[in-house]
Write a protein that holds these residues in place. Sequence first.
Motif, PDB file in Angstrom:
ATOM      1  N   SER A 104      46.751  48.371  40.065  1.00 20.06           N
ATOM      2  CA  SER A 104      47.330  47.265  40.445  1.00 20.06           C
ATOM      3  C   SER A 104      46.840  45.995  41.064  1.00 20.06           C
ATOM      4  CB  SER A 104      48.329  47.921  41.562  1.00 20.06           C
ATOM      5  OG  SER A 104      49.320  48.962  41.346  1.00 20.06           O
ATOM      6  N   GLY A 105      45.282  46.139  40.810  1.00 19.48           N
ATOM      7  CA  GLY A 105      44.517  44.933  41.096  1.00 19.48           C
ATOM      8  C   GLY A 105      44.801  43.675  40.524  1.00 19.48           C
ATOM      9  N   PRO A 106      44.249  42.638  40.867  1.00 20.05           N
ATOM     10  CA  PRO A 106      43.136  42.576  42.108  1.00 20.05           C
ATOM     11  C   PRO A 106      43.910  42.631  43.401  1.00 20.05           C
ATOM     12  CG  PRO A 106      42.938  40.612  40.630  1.00 20.05           C
ATOM     13  CD  PRO A 106      44.285  41.281  40.251  1.00 20.05           C
ATOM     14  N   SER A 108      38.874  39.156  40.489  1.00 15.69           N
ATOM     15  CA  SER A 108      38.989  39.250  42.151  1.00 15.69           C
ATOM     16  C   SER A 108      37.905  38.507  42.758  1.00 15.69           C
ATOM     17  CB  SER A 108      39.018  40.620  42.436  1.00 15.69           C
ATOM     18  OG  SER A 108      37.912  41.058  42.528  1.00 15.69           O
ATOM     19  N   PHE A 109      36.861  38.425  42.124  1.00 12.69           N
ATOM     20  CA  PHE A 109      35.789  37.526  42.945  1.00 12.69           C
ATOM     21  C   PHE A 109      36.152  36.140  42.864  1.00 12.69           C
ATOM     22  CE2 PHE A 109      31.925  35.066  42.996  1.00 12.69           C
ATOM     23  CZ  PHE A 109      31.447  35.335  44.196  1.00 12.69           C
ATOM     24  N   GLY A 110      36.711  35.543  41.840  1.00 11.54           N
ATOM     25  CA  GLY A 110      37.049  34.200  41.496  1.00 11.54           C
ATOM     26  C   GLY A 110      38.209  33.794  42.710  1.00 11.54           C
ATOM     27  N   LEU A 111      38.825  34.778  43.104  1.00 11.43           N
ATOM     28  CA  LEU A 111      40.047  34.385  43.957  1.00 11.43           C
ATOM     29  C   LEU A 111      39.309  34.271  45.535  1.00 11.43           C
ATOM     30  CD1 LEU A 111      42.566  36.669  43.038  1.00 11.43           C
ATOM     31  CD2 LEU A 111      42.308  34.381  42.280  1.00 11.43           C
ATOM     32  N   LEU A 112      38.060  34.805  45.911  1.00 12.84           N
ATOM     33  CA  LEU A 112      37.663  34.481  47.197  1.00 12.84           C
ATOM     34  C   LEU A 112      37.464  33.267  47.648  1.00 12.84           C
ATOM     35  CD1 LEU A 112      34.804  37.254  47.599  1.00 12.84           C
ATOM     36  CD2 LEU A 112      36.933  37.034  48.953  1.00 12.84           C
ATOM     37  N   THR A 113      36.923  32.346  46.927  1.00 13.64           N
ATOM     38  CA  THR A 113      36.639  31.025  47.358  1.00 13.64           C
ATOM     39  C   THR A 113      38.059  30.227  47.444  1.00 13.64           C
ATOM     40  OG1 THR A 113      34.434  30.931  46.241  1.00 13.64           O
ATOM     41  CG2 THR A 113      35.475  28.752  46.879  1.00 13.64           C
ATOM     42  N   PRO A 114      38.865  30.227  46.600  1.00 18.39           N
ATOM     43  CA  PRO A 114      40.443  29.912  46.797  1.00 18.39           C
ATOM     44  C   PRO A 114      40.754  30.472  48.142  1.00 18.39           C
ATOM     45  CG  PRO A 114      39.985  30.249  44.592  1.00 18.39           C
ATOM     46  CD  PRO A 114      38.737  30.948  45.105  1.00 18.39           C
ATOM     47  N   LEU A 115      40.775  31.659  48.270  1.00 17.61           N
ATOM     48  CA  LEU A 115      41.267  32.135  49.450  1.00 17.61           C
ATOM     49  C   LEU A 115      40.779  31.605  50.850  1.00 17.61           C
ATOM     50  CD1 LEU A 115      43.196  34.301  50.748  1.00 17.61           C
ATOM     51  CD2 LEU A 115      41.372  35.968  50.638  1.00 17.61           C
ATOM     52  N   LYS A 116      39.336  31.611  50.779  1.00 17.15           N
ATOM     53  CA  LYS A 116      38.782  30.786  51.894  1.00 17.15           C
ATOM     54  C   LYS A 116      39.097  29.447  52.128  1.00 17.15           C
ATOM     55  CE  LYS A 116      34.908  33.919  51.908  1.00 17.15           C
ATOM     56  NZ  LYS A 116      33.492  34.098  51.401  1.00 17.15           N
ATOM     57  N   THR A 117      39.502  28.777  50.940  1.00 14.31           N
ATOM     58  CA  THR A 117      39.721  27.480  50.874  1.00 14.31           C
ATOM     59  C   THR A 117      41.322  27.235  51.575  1.00 14.31           C
ATOM     60  OG1 THR A 117      38.324  26.865  49.276  1.00 14.31           O
ATOM     61  CG2 THR A 117      40.083  25.305  49.705  1.00 14.31           C
ATOM     62  N   ALA A 118      41.986  28.063  51.170  1.00 12.03           N
ATOM     63  CA  ALA A 118      43.408  27.909  51.440  1.00 12.03           C
ATOM     64  C   ALA A 118      43.434  28.516  52.856  1.00 12.03           C
ATOM     65  CB  ALA A 118      44.258  28.805  50.679  1.00 12.03           C
ATOM     66  N   GLY A 173      30.434  36.909  40.383  1.00 11.69           N
ATOM     67  CA  GLY A 173      29.622  36.594  39.137  1.00 11.69           C
ATOM     68  C   GLY A 173      30.799  36.638  38.254  1.00 11.69           C
ATOM     69  N   ASP A 174      30.600  36.387  36.990  1.00 10.14           N
ATOM     70  CA  ASP A 174      31.631  36.217  35.992  1.00 10.14           C
ATOM     71  C   ASP A 174      31.832  37.612  35.550  1.00 10.14           C
ATOM     72  OD1 ASP A 174      31.247  33.774  35.503  1.00 10.14           O
ATOM     73  OD2 ASP A 174      29.805  33.823  34.131  1.00 10.14           O
ATOM     74  N   SER A 175      33.078  38.013  35.043  1.00  7.69           N
ATOM     75  CA  SER A 175      33.697  39.337  34.982  1.00  7.69           C
ATOM     76  C   SER A 175      33.025  39.818  33.407  1.00  7.69           C
ATOM     77  CB  SER A 175      35.111  39.369  34.979  1.00  7.69           C
ATOM     78  OG  SER A 175      35.580  38.747  33.920  1.00  7.69           O
ATOM     79  N   LEU A 176      33.290  41.093  33.158  1.00  9.19           N
ATOM     80  CA  LEU A 176      32.655  41.438  31.793  1.00  9.19           C
ATOM     81  C   LEU A 176      33.639  40.939  30.914  1.00  9.19           C
ATOM     82  CD1 LEU A 176      31.211  43.159  29.946  1.00  9.19           C
ATOM     83  CD2 LEU A 176      32.198  45.162  30.655  1.00  9.19           C
ATOM     84  N   PHE A 177      34.803  40.826  30.999  1.00  8.07           N
ATOM     85  CA  PHE A 177      35.841  40.322  30.173  1.00  8.07           C
ATOM     86  C   PHE A 177      35.374  38.873  29.640  1.00  8.07           C
ATOM     87  CE2 PHE A 177      39.431  43.296  31.197  1.00  8.07           C
ATOM     88  CZ  PHE A 177      39.047  44.202  30.515  1.00  8.07           C
ATOM     89  N   ALA A 178      35.158  38.201  31.084  1.00  8.05           N
ATOM     90  CA  ALA A 178      34.646  36.855  30.413  1.00  8.05           C
ATOM     91  C   ALA A 178      33.457  36.616  29.828  1.00  8.05           C
ATOM     92  CB  ALA A 178      34.516  35.937  31.829  1.00  8.05           C
ATOM     93  N   VAL A 179      32.523  37.356  29.945  1.00 10.74           N
ATOM     94  CA  VAL A 179      31.241  37.367  29.171  1.00 10.74           C
ATOM     95  C   VAL A 179      31.429  37.896  27.853  1.00 10.74           C
ATOM     96  CG1 VAL A 179      28.903  38.074  29.214  1.00 10.74           C
ATOM     97  CG2 VAL A 179      30.000  37.268  31.461  1.00 10.74           C
ATOM     98  N   LEU A 180      32.443  38.952  27.624  1.00  7.34           N
ATOM     99  CA  LEU A 180      32.601  39.550  26.353  1.00  7.34           C
ATOM    100  C   LEU A 180      33.332  38.159  25.578  1.00  7.34           C
ATOM    101  CD1 LEU A 180      33.958  42.948  26.927  1.00  7.34           C
ATOM    102  CD2 LEU A 180      31.980  42.447  25.445  1.00  7.34           C
ATOM    103  N   ASN A 181      34.154  37.381  26.197  1.00  4.61           N
ATOM    104  CA  ASN A 181      34.907  36.327  25.540  1.00  4.61           C
ATOM    105  C   ASN A 181      33.835  35.259  25.120  1.00  4.61           C
ATOM    106  OD1 ASN A 181      37.507  37.295  25.514  1.00  4.61           O
ATOM    107  ND2 ASN A 181      37.910  36.420  27.653  1.00  4.61           N
ATOM    108  N   GLU A 182      32.804  34.952  25.903  1.00  3.04           N
ATOM    109  CA  GLU A 182      31.802  33.883  25.695  1.00  3.04           C
ATOM    110  C   GLU A 182      31.085  34.348  24.714  1.00  3.04           C
ATOM    111  OE1 GLU A 182      29.285  33.179  29.213  1.00  3.04           O
ATOM    112  OE2 GLU A 182      27.615  33.325  27.967  1.00  3.04           O
TER     113      GLU A 182
END
Length: 246
Positions: free
Chosen positions: A189-191, A156-166, A42-51
């Motif tokens: 040191s994340g994601p 980090s969650f937003g990287l899972l789908t691109p990782l699976k695709t790659a 899901g959306d990160s807290l930072f993304a929703v704060l920006n929203e």
Amino acid sequence: MQFEIFLVSASYVSKRKFEALEESLVAANSAPTRVVRLEHEGDSLFAVLNEALHAGAKSIVLRPLGLPFSQSLRNWVPNAAADWLARQPLGAVQLSIAEDLDEDAELINFIANRPIKSQAIEPKIDGLNGNGWDEPPQFEHHLLVCTGPRCHMRGSFGLLTPLKTAVAQAGLSAKTLIASTGCLYPCNSGPILIHYPKGDWYQLNSEHDVQTFVREVLIEGKASKLKLPFSPHKTSVPQKSPQPAH
Ligand code: FES
């Protein structure tokens, strides 16, 4: 305008169930509302704060939702949110966090005295076991992608789908197990991604990093500048500092 953000910490809630909860909370709350998962997806807290800020919020209230809510997350979230606030124009928005629901005696009393609807459970031999969960997989690469709160906040969650695709585009799906995990410790040191069996740790900040990791590490088997300068063989669990949340 006051914007309210409910915070949920629950890794094993399905997308469908989470969305149903979100829909109910948004419909029931008179203020503009979002519900954020602090781990997994899901959306990160930072993304929703920006929203919320872009929607014109002058006040944003963070509302931990859980009985009990994780104490370590309750301690960490205000600091993470303060980090976001420090990057906004001075005085642009007020930010606050609501008290824990388990400190609300009225709510506890309400829950304790609700009429109970229950479903009978019958004895079932081997009810613990599921079909097809007997053998460890024979993959060449095990990729552990941290989706704990701090890495989730860093996208980090937003990287899972691109990782699976790659990985699929590289023709490596059958040889690669990709698993999302909770906190793996070096949150700052994340994601974080760990590549086993080598035991190398990586920081992947973008889809470009994902592409670079798959090309350099999985396809070409080369060293990558994305690799972090530590390995699980050289680290130990910190004894004196408090363990991260989760
Ligand atoms: S949340 Fe990812 S390492 Fe802690």
